[in-house]
Design a protein around this motif. Structure first.
Motif, PDB file in Angstrom:
ATOM      1  N   ALA A 138      10.634  16.568   1.417  1.00 49.17           N
ATOM      2  CA  ALA A 138      10.631  17.194   2.789  1.00 49.17           C
ATOM      3  C   ALA A 138      10.030  17.349   3.906  1.00 49.17           C
ATOM      4  N   THR A 139       9.008  17.048   3.077  1.00 43.27           N
ATOM      5  CA  THR A 139       8.153  16.545   4.368  1.00 43.27           C
ATOM      6  C   THR A 139       7.788  15.147   5.338  1.00 43.27           C
ATOM      7  N   LEU A 140       8.536  14.253   4.385  1.00 42.94           N
ATOM      8  CA  LEU A 140       9.449  13.202   6.067  1.00 42.94           C
ATOM      9  C   LEU A 140       9.936  13.559   5.955  1.00 42.94           C
ATOM     10  N   THR A 141      11.363  14.418   6.333  1.00 43.28           N
ATOM     11  CA  THR A 141      11.701  14.823   7.268  1.00 43.28           C
ATOM     12  C   THR A 141      11.053  16.043   8.500  1.00 43.28           C
ATOM     13  N   LEU A 142      10.541  16.668   8.225  1.00 43.50           N
ATOM     14  CA  LEU A 142       9.108  16.999   9.244  1.00 43.50           C
ATOM     15  C   LEU A 142       8.872  15.858   9.888  1.00 43.50           C
ATOM     16  N   LEU A 143       8.019  15.426   9.429  1.00 46.46           N
ATOM     17  CA  LEU A 143       7.882  14.436   9.982  1.00 46.46           C
ATOM     18  C   LEU A 143       8.039  13.001  10.598  1.00 46.46           C
ATOM     19  N   ASN A 144       9.448  13.291  10.201  1.00 44.31           N
ATOM     20  CA  ASN A 144      10.624  12.255  11.337  1.00 44.31           C
ATOM     21  C   ASN A 144      11.019  13.293  12.106  1.00 44.31           C
ATOM     22  N   LYS A 145      11.216  14.518  11.971  1.00 41.14           N
ATOM     23  CA  LYS A 145      11.560  15.530  13.078  1.00 41.14           C
ATOM     24  C   LYS A 145      10.412  15.586  14.045  1.00 41.14           C
ATOM     25  N   MET A 146       9.438  15.300  13.989  1.00 40.46           N
ATOM     26  CA  MET A 146       8.048  15.770  14.847  1.00 40.46           C
ATOM     27  C   MET A 146       8.377  14.103  15.781  1.00 40.46           C
ATOM     28  N   ARG A 147       8.555  13.275  14.794  1.00 40.30           N
ATOM     29  CA  ARG A 147       8.577  11.756  15.180  1.00 40.30           C
ATOM     30  C   ARG A 147       9.442  12.268  16.731  1.00 40.30           C
ATOM     31  N   GLU A 148      10.666  12.421  16.580  1.00 39.44           N
ATOM     32  CA  GLU A 148      11.821  12.780  17.363  1.00 39.44           C
ATOM     33  C   GLU A 148      11.715  13.295  18.242  1.00 39.44           C
ATOM     34  N   TYR A 149      11.271  14.579  17.928  1.00 39.14           N
ATOM     35  CA  TYR A 149      11.415  15.747  19.434  1.00 39.14           C
ATOM     36  C   TYR A 149       9.201  15.235  20.045  1.00 39.14           C
ATOM     37  N   LYS A 150       8.540  14.451  19.890  1.00 38.99           N
ATOM     38  CA  LYS A 150       7.473  13.988  20.598  1.00 38.99           C
ATOM     39  C   LYS A 150       6.294  15.244  19.682  1.00 38.99           C
ATOM     40  N   VAL A 151       6.314  15.946  18.913  1.00 37.34           N
ATOM     41  CA  VAL A 151       5.171  16.973  18.797  1.00 37.34           C
ATOM     42  C   VAL A 151       4.619  15.768  17.484  1.00 37.34           C
ATOM     43  N   MET A 152       3.535  15.624  18.165  1.00 32.55           N
ATOM     44  CA  MET A 152       2.613  14.706  17.602  1.00 32.55           C
ATOM     45  C   MET A 152       1.307  15.297  17.126  1.00 32.55           C
ATOM     46  N   ASN A 153       1.292  16.683  16.875  1.00 33.30           N
ATOM     47  CA  ASN A 153      -0.107  17.219  16.288  1.00 33.30           C
ATOM     48  C   ASN A 153      -0.462  17.645  15.107  1.00 33.30           C
ATOM     49  N   LEU A 154      -0.329  17.603  13.707  1.00 36.74           N
ATOM     50  CA  LEU A 154       0.248  18.091  12.672  1.00 36.74           C
ATOM     51  C   LEU A 154      -1.204  18.733  11.630  1.00 36.74           C
ATOM     52  N   ILE A 155      -1.519  19.963  11.071  1.00 37.13           N
ATOM     53  CA  ILE A 155      -2.106  20.209  10.404  1.00 37.13           C
ATOM     54  C   ILE A 155      -2.338  20.736   9.268  1.00 37.13           C
ATOM     55  N   PHE A 156      -2.432  19.676   7.529  1.00 37.09           N
ATOM     56  CA  PHE A 156      -1.380  19.678   6.269  1.00 37.09           C
ATOM     57  C   PHE A 156      -2.332  20.018   5.723  1.00 37.09           C
ATOM     58  N   SER A 157      -1.637  21.475   4.660  1.00 36.66           N
ATOM     59  CA  SER A 157      -2.347  21.317   3.921  1.00 36.66           C
ATOM     60  C   SER A 157      -2.941  20.790   2.559  1.00 36.66           C
ATOM     61  N   SER A 158      -3.740  20.598   2.136  1.00 33.64           N
ATOM     62  CA  SER A 158      -3.467  19.989   0.560  1.00 33.64           C
ATOM     63  C   SER A 158      -4.523  20.036  -0.148  1.00 33.64           C
ATOM     64  N   THR A 159      -5.244  19.853  -0.871  1.00 32.09           N
ATOM     65  CA  THR A 159      -5.908  20.166  -2.189  1.00 32.09           C
ATOM     66  C   THR A 159      -6.588  19.667  -2.918  1.00 32.09           C
ATOM     67  N   ALA A 160      -7.187  20.630  -3.866  1.00 29.27           N
ATOM     68  CA  ALA A 160      -8.800  19.774  -4.380  1.00 29.27           C
ATOM     69  C   ALA A 160      -8.348  19.508  -5.567  1.00 29.27           C
ATOM     70  N   ALA A 161      -6.852  19.227  -5.920  1.00 32.81           N
ATOM     71  CA  ALA A 161      -6.130  18.534  -6.888  1.00 32.81           C
ATOM     72  C   ALA A 161      -5.861  17.546  -6.908  1.00 32.81           C
ATOM     73  N   THR A 162      -6.100  16.567  -6.004  1.00 32.46           N
ATOM     74  CA  THR A 162      -5.870  15.299  -4.967  1.00 32.46           C
ATOM     75  C   THR A 162      -7.175  13.927  -5.843  1.00 32.46           C
ATOM     76  N   TYR A 163      -8.270  15.146  -6.195  1.00 33.34           N
ATOM     77  CA  TYR A 163      -9.225  14.343  -6.937  1.00 33.34           C
ATOM     78  C   TYR A 163      -9.310  14.083  -8.274  1.00 33.34           C
ATOM     79  N   GLY A 164      -8.627  14.790  -9.361  1.00 34.88           N
ATOM     80  CA  GLY A 164      -8.151  14.862 -10.785  1.00 34.88           C
ATOM     81  C   GLY A 164      -9.243  15.765 -10.933  1.00 34.88           C
ATOM     82  N   ILE A 165     -10.290  14.879 -11.906  1.00 35.56           N
ATOM     83  CA  ILE A 165     -11.274  14.996 -12.480  1.00 35.56           C
ATOM     84  C   ILE A 165     -12.719  13.859 -12.264  1.00 35.56           C
ATOM     85  N   PRO A 166     -13.248  14.392 -10.965  1.00 29.73           N
ATOM     86  CA  PRO A 166     -14.413  13.924 -10.678  1.00 29.73           C
ATOM     87  C   PRO A 166     -15.084  13.864 -11.815  1.00 29.73           C
TER      88      PRO A 166
END
Length: 330
Positions: free
Chosen positions: A95-123
């Motif tokens: 679904a995020t890929l759909t959003l990104l492609n629509k942003m490109r299509e309509y030339k909206v080129m600024n995004l703030i993305f909510s990510s997570t500390a879960a990307t670090y796993g067990i540091p």
């Protein structure tokens, strides 16, 4: 106008308030699967729909002049992501890929993305910085990391400006008492403790007391949801001013609290004693997760404003006044 995807959720609704306070017009897209229509400010333009629905996105981008997108829409339960990974890859990645492609299509080129500390796993070391290796251990963290990688590629290939915000433990409620945390099921420690102290749960379970920490229970970094929301605002303004085109920031307090310390602080703030049950530890729970937020402080001037006592006091006020969450609001 700013499009906030997932703006009716817990963090999303608090972010909406902060963006509005800065004078921006806001449109919210949310399917209300976990969000609440009653959490939305009356000044918001609301569209109900799925992030991955191209027709809905076409309607928004053709009907409104969108300057930037704040993407806070995702499934985020670790255990559910293990049991049903297809749901997470579909909603969080496809679904995020759909959003990104629509942003490109309509030339909206600024995004703030909510990510997570879960990307670090067990540091291996703590505090965790943005340079700490990413090694997610569950589908939720993996899907968030996949989107981060997509954003890097879209920036390099198409010039998509983006700021990635890796959250640690969001908690608390808005100072007005109008909005707060209402999840079904509830999986976060502070609201679970408060629900117990309000008589809605028989006891509090501590999962493991043999961790390599001073009191034997897990240590985590807790951050007030309004502090998180304000980080979105400073990131948004930096990107709109052309100062930030491709950045990753941790969002945490830089201070860790154990499970026992959280329970004790809840008891102190509320004046109610908890009934505690000690059970076996859960698989995959690290001893300690603490964020270093020095980078966003240094580059954008963002600072944590709320103490743990203030976090818990605000959460207590919200849950006490809304014992059934948003269902308590007429």
């Amino acid at each position: 106008m700013i499009l906030i995807v997932g703006g009716a959720g817990y963090i999303g609704s608090h972010t909406v308030k902060e963006v509005l306070e800065k004078g921006y017009e806001v449109i919210v897209l949310d399917n209300l699967s976990t969000g609440h229509i009653k959490s939305l400010d009356s000044r918001v333009t609301f569209v109900e729909g799925d992030l991955g629905n191209a027709e809905v996105l076409n309607h928004i981008f053709t009907s409104y002049s969108i300057e930037a997108v704040l993407h806070l829409a995702a499934n985020s339960l670790v255990s559910e992501s293990v049991q049903d990974p297809a749901k997470y890859y579909l909603n969080n990645v496809t679904a995020t890929l759909t959003l990104l492609n629509k942003m490109r299509e309509y030339k909206v080129m600024n995004l703030i993305f909510s990510s997570t500390a879960a990307t670090y796993g067990i540091p291996e070391t703590t505090p965790i910085t943005e340079e700490t290796p990413v090694a997610p251990i569950n589908p939720y963290g993996k899907t968030k990391l996949m989107v981060e990688q997509m954003l890097s590629d879209f920036h390099n290939a198409y010039g998509l400006n983006n700021v990635i915000l890796r959250y640690f433990n969001a908690c608390g409620a808005h100072e007005t008492g109008e909005i707060g945390e209402d999840h079904t099921p509830e999986s976060h420690l502070i609201p679970i403790v408060i629900q117990h102290l309000l008589g809605q749960r028989q006891s509090i379970s501590i999962f493991g007391t043999d961790y390599n920490t001073p009191d034997g229970t897990c240590i985590r970094d807790y951050i007030h949801v309004t502090d998180l929301a304000k980080a979105h605002v400073v990131s948004l303004e930096s990107i709109l001013n052309g100062k930030n085109t491709n950045a990753i920031y941790n969002l945490g307090s830089g201070r860790g609290y154990s499970v026992r310390e959280i329970i004790e602080t809840c008891e102190r703030v509320t004046g109610i004693k908890a009934s505690i049950v000690e059970v076996e530890r859960r698989a995959g729970d690290p001893d300690e997760l603490i964020a270093s937020a020095n980078k966003i402080y240094r580059e954008l001037g963002w600072v944590v404003e709320y103490s743990l006592e203030e976090i818990i006091a605000s959460a207590w006020q919200w849950h006490k006044n809304h014992p059934n969450g948003y269902k308590s609001i007429n």
